[in-house]
Design a protein around this motif. Structure first.
Motif, PDB file in Angstrom:
ATOM      1  N   ASP A  41       0.820  -1.142   0.044  1.00 21.11           N
ATOM      2  CA  ASP A  41      -0.150  -0.070  -0.081  1.00 21.11           C
ATOM      3  C   ASP A  41       1.038   1.402  -0.159  1.00 21.11           C
ATOM      4  N   GLU A  42       2.065   1.144   0.619  1.00 17.71           N
ATOM      5  CA  GLU A  42       2.970   2.282   0.333  1.00 17.71           C
ATOM      6  C   GLU A  42       4.272   1.837  -0.224  1.00 17.71           C
ATOM      7  N   LEU A  43       4.421   2.557  -1.354  1.00 14.24           N
ATOM      8  CA  LEU A  43       5.571   2.252  -2.367  1.00 14.24           C
ATOM      9  C   LEU A  43       6.579   3.449  -2.621  1.00 14.24           C
ATOM     10  N   GLU A  44       7.648   3.010  -3.038  1.00 10.39           N
ATOM     11  CA  GLU A  44       8.565   3.978  -3.726  1.00 10.39           C
ATOM     12  C   GLU A  44       9.424   3.542  -4.646  1.00 10.39           C
ATOM     13  N   VAL A  45       9.597   4.302  -5.927  1.00  7.83           N
ATOM     14  CA  VAL A  45      10.402   4.269  -6.980  1.00  7.83           C
ATOM     15  C   VAL A  45      11.561   5.077  -7.053  1.00  7.83           C
ATOM     16  N   ASN A  46      12.588   4.377  -6.904  1.00 11.79           N
ATOM     17  CA  ASN A  46      14.233   5.102  -6.929  1.00 11.79           C
ATOM     18  C   ASN A  46      14.236   5.455  -8.337  1.00 11.79           C
ATOM     19  N   LEU A  47      14.586   6.611  -8.678  1.00 14.19           N
ATOM     20  CA  LEU A  47      14.888   7.111  -9.963  1.00 14.19           C
ATOM     21  C   LEU A  47      16.410   7.315 -10.124  1.00 14.19           C
ATOM     22  N   ILE A  90      -3.251   6.239  -7.196  1.00 16.80           N
ATOM     23  CA  ILE A  90      -4.258   6.893  -6.590  1.00 16.80           C
ATOM     24  C   ILE A  90      -5.606   6.608  -6.733  1.00 16.80           C
ATOM     25  N   GLN A  91      -5.571   5.780  -7.930  1.00 16.07           N
ATOM     26  CA  GLN A  91      -7.082   5.125  -8.345  1.00 16.07           C
ATOM     27  C   GLN A  91      -7.221   3.779  -7.207  1.00 16.07           C
ATOM     28  N   HIS A  92      -6.094   3.129  -6.934  1.00 13.06           N
ATOM     29  CA  HIS A  92      -6.041   1.784  -6.152  1.00 13.06           C
ATOM     30  C   HIS A  92      -5.659   2.341  -4.745  1.00 13.06           C
ATOM     31  N   GLN A  93      -5.870   3.698  -4.272  1.00  9.55           N
ATOM     32  CA  GLN A  93      -5.703   4.284  -2.956  1.00  9.55           C
ATOM     33  C   GLN A  93      -4.226   3.795  -2.184  1.00  9.55           C
ATOM     34  N   LYS A  94      -3.306   3.926  -2.956  1.00 12.63           N
ATOM     35  CA  LYS A  94      -2.105   3.317  -2.620  1.00 12.63           C
ATOM     36  C   LYS A  94      -0.997   4.824  -2.577  1.00 12.63           C
ATOM     37  N   THR A  95      -0.012   4.720  -1.636  1.00 12.90           N
ATOM     38  CA  THR A  95       0.757   5.985  -1.388  1.00 12.90           C
ATOM     39  C   THR A  95       2.045   5.620  -2.443  1.00 12.90           C
ATOM     40  N   LEU A  96       2.375   6.356  -3.285  1.00 14.53           N
ATOM     41  CA  LEU A  96       3.406   6.114  -4.231  1.00 14.53           C
ATOM     42  C   LEU A  96       4.530   7.385  -4.260  1.00 14.53           C
ATOM     43  N   HIS A  97       5.795   7.245  -3.929  1.00 12.91           N
ATOM     44  CA  HIS A  97       6.390   8.344  -3.879  1.00 12.91           C
ATOM     45  C   HIS A  97       7.986   8.093  -4.866  1.00 12.91           C
ATOM     46  N   TYR A  98       8.013   9.255  -5.573  1.00 10.01           N
ATOM     47  CA  TYR A  98       9.549   8.760  -6.603  1.00 10.01           C
ATOM     48  C   TYR A  98      10.557   9.419  -5.778  1.00 10.01           C
ATOM     49  N   VAL A  99      11.705   8.885  -5.676  1.00  8.57           N
ATOM     50  CA  VAL A  99      12.692   9.460  -4.835  1.00  8.57           C
ATOM     51  C   VAL A  99      14.081   9.399  -5.736  1.00  8.57           C
TER      52      VAL A  99
END
Length: 93
Positions: free
Chosen positions: A30-36, A58-67
């Motif tokens: 449910d909480e994710l981060e994508v390392n770029l 957002i549609q699946h009510q998840k928290t996503l961060h790009y880091v």
């Protein structure tokens, strides 16, 4: 929090495959981060992948961060005036 690192190109040549991998990763927590930080080449096709992934989160009510945005990513975000659109902290060096 689950983490995924994008390595190499995120461009028109790799966008389709990377999009599928990232959408599968989106299902992992449910909480994710994508390392770029390891993105060496980035273009508007790559930008579209990041937009689609953020919308799916957002549609699946998840928290996503790009880091850890690489210079290639930052250059395109700045050129398209989208640095602040994703709501993620961007550290400029």
């Amino acid at each position: 929090m689950e983490s995924y690192t994008v390595s190499g190109e995120l461009s028109i040549y790799t966008a389709s495959n990377e999009k599928q991998s990232l959408l599968a990763f989106l299902q992992s927590a449910d909480e994710l981060e994508v390392n770029l930080s390891q993105v060496s080449e980035f273009d508007t096709a790559g930008l579209q992948v990041l937009i689609v992934l953020k919308q799916a989160a957002i549609q699946h009510q998840k928290t996503l961060h790009y880091v850890m945005h690489s210079k290639a990513v930052l250059d395109v975000l700045e050129m398209t005036n989208m640095t602040g659109i994703f709501g993620d902290q961007v550290v400029l060096t």
